[in-house]
Scaffold this active site. Sequence first.
Site, PDB file in Angstrom:
ATOM      1  N   GLY A  46      26.105  -7.828   8.919  1.00  0.00           N
ATOM      2  CA  GLY A  46      25.287  -9.021   8.734  1.00  0.00           C
ATOM      3  C   GLY A  46      25.771 -10.148   9.623  1.00  0.00           C
ATOM      4  O   GLY A  46      26.952 -10.184   9.998  1.00  0.00           O
ATOM      5  N   GLN A  51      27.042 -18.599  12.360  1.00  0.00           N
ATOM      6  CA  GLN A  51      28.249 -17.982  12.914  1.00  0.00           C
ATOM      7  C   GLN A  51      28.272 -17.961  14.442  1.00  0.00           C
ATOM      8  O   GLN A  51      29.317 -17.772  15.039  1.00  0.00           O
ATOM      9  CB  GLN A  51      28.388 -16.541  12.387  1.00  0.00           C
ATOM     10  CG  GLN A  51      28.644 -16.474  10.899  1.00  0.00           C
ATOM     11  CD  GLN A  51      28.681 -15.039  10.429  1.00  0.00           C
ATOM     12  OE1 GLN A  51      27.659 -14.458  10.095  1.00  0.00           O
ATOM     13  NE2 GLN A  51      29.856 -14.433  10.425  1.00  0.00           N
ATOM     14  N   CYS A  91      33.945 -10.447   6.836  1.00  0.00           N
ATOM     15  CA  CYS A  91      33.037 -11.336   7.556  1.00  0.00           C
ATOM     16  C   CYS A  91      33.460 -11.361   9.025  1.00  0.00           C
ATOM     17  O   CYS A  91      34.653 -11.422   9.314  1.00  0.00           O
ATOM     18  CB  CYS A  91      33.145 -12.739   6.954  1.00  0.00           C
ATOM     19  SG  CYS A  91      32.135 -13.970   7.776  1.00  0.00           S
ATOM     20  N   LEU A  92      32.471 -11.316   9.914  1.00  0.00           N
ATOM     21  CA  LEU A  92      32.800 -11.342  11.344  1.00  0.00           C
ATOM     22  C   LEU A  92      33.481 -12.656  11.736  1.00  0.00           C
ATOM     23  O   LEU A  92      34.160 -12.712  12.756  1.00  0.00           O
ATOM     24  CB  LEU A  92      31.539 -11.127  12.189  1.00  0.00           C
ATOM     25  CG  LEU A  92      30.926  -9.718  12.092  1.00  0.00           C
ATOM     26  CD1 LEU A  92      29.640  -9.640  12.904  1.00  0.00           C
ATOM     27  CD2 LEU A  92      31.910  -8.656  12.551  1.00  0.00           C
ATOM     28  N   GLU A 134      25.289 -14.069   3.460  1.00  0.00           N
ATOM     29  CA  GLU A 134      24.731 -14.682   4.678  1.00  0.00           C
ATOM     30  C   GLU A 134      24.051 -16.024   4.377  1.00  0.00           C
ATOM     31  O   GLU A 134      24.142 -16.960   5.169  1.00  0.00           O
ATOM     32  CB  GLU A 134      23.754 -13.724   5.370  1.00  0.00           C
ATOM     33  CG  GLU A 134      24.339 -12.372   5.792  1.00  0.00           C
ATOM     34  CD  GLU A 134      25.588 -12.462   6.656  1.00  0.00           C
ATOM     35  OE1 GLU A 134      25.787 -13.476   7.344  1.00  0.00           O
ATOM     36  OE2 GLU A 134      26.396 -11.511   6.624  1.00  0.00           O
ATOM     37  N   HIS A 137      26.490 -18.765   4.444  1.00  0.00           N
ATOM     38  CA  HIS A 137      26.800 -19.270   5.795  1.00  0.00           C
ATOM     39  C   HIS A 137      25.847 -20.402   6.182  1.00  0.00           C
ATOM     40  O   HIS A 137      26.262 -21.401   6.767  1.00  0.00           O
ATOM     41  CB  HIS A 137      26.673 -18.161   6.843  1.00  0.00           C
ATOM     42  CG  HIS A 137      27.877 -17.266   6.937  1.00  0.00           C
ATOM     43  ND1 HIS A 137      29.137 -17.734   7.244  1.00  0.00           N
ATOM     44  CD2 HIS A 137      28.007 -15.926   6.790  1.00  0.00           C
ATOM     45  CE1 HIS A 137      29.985 -16.713   7.278  1.00  0.00           C
ATOM     46  NE2 HIS A 137      29.334 -15.610   7.006  1.00  0.00           N
TER      47      HIS A 137
HETATM   48 NI    NI Z   1      30.082 -13.667   6.976  1.00  0.00          NI
END
Ligand code: NI
Length: 167
Positions: A46, A51, A91-92, A134, A137
Amino acid sequence: MALLEILHYPDPRLRTQAAPVTDVNDDIRTLINDMAETMYAAPGIGLAATQINVHKQLIIIDISESRDHLQVFINPEVMSKESEITTEEGCLSVPGIYESVTRAEIITYRALDAQGKKIEEKVSGLLAVCIQHEIDHLKGKVFVDYLSRLKQQRISKKLLKQQRQAM
Ligand code: NI
């Protein structure tokens, strides 16, 4: 298509509130393609526009094994929540960190798809968790915020050290 740079926690830009998308046009679809390329390359399941430092209410998710089922959610909103589930989240924007987070197990959400068509759907399990992660975010929230103050400090310190070493 282009690979985009992903912001890493505790970057203060991850705290920005995303604005609604007013027109689902080709610029948005180009952004979706770039985000998808970035998410698949990472690899992740995701990615929220926040981000990649674009503060629009847009998220993409692909939880399929085959990595060919991209789901796009524009201006997503959770309408209702039922029951609870605790899962290990990553999380990326928080590379290498995995921690348990409790969220709603079943949600009903509303969003627009990549064509600007309204979607309203009830989903559960991993997809429900992903959508909530998400959407957070887009509100300037990161999953680390659900952890204890001590854990947050440890993660912040660790990632800042990694970021310095990467320079
Ligand atoms: Ni994330």
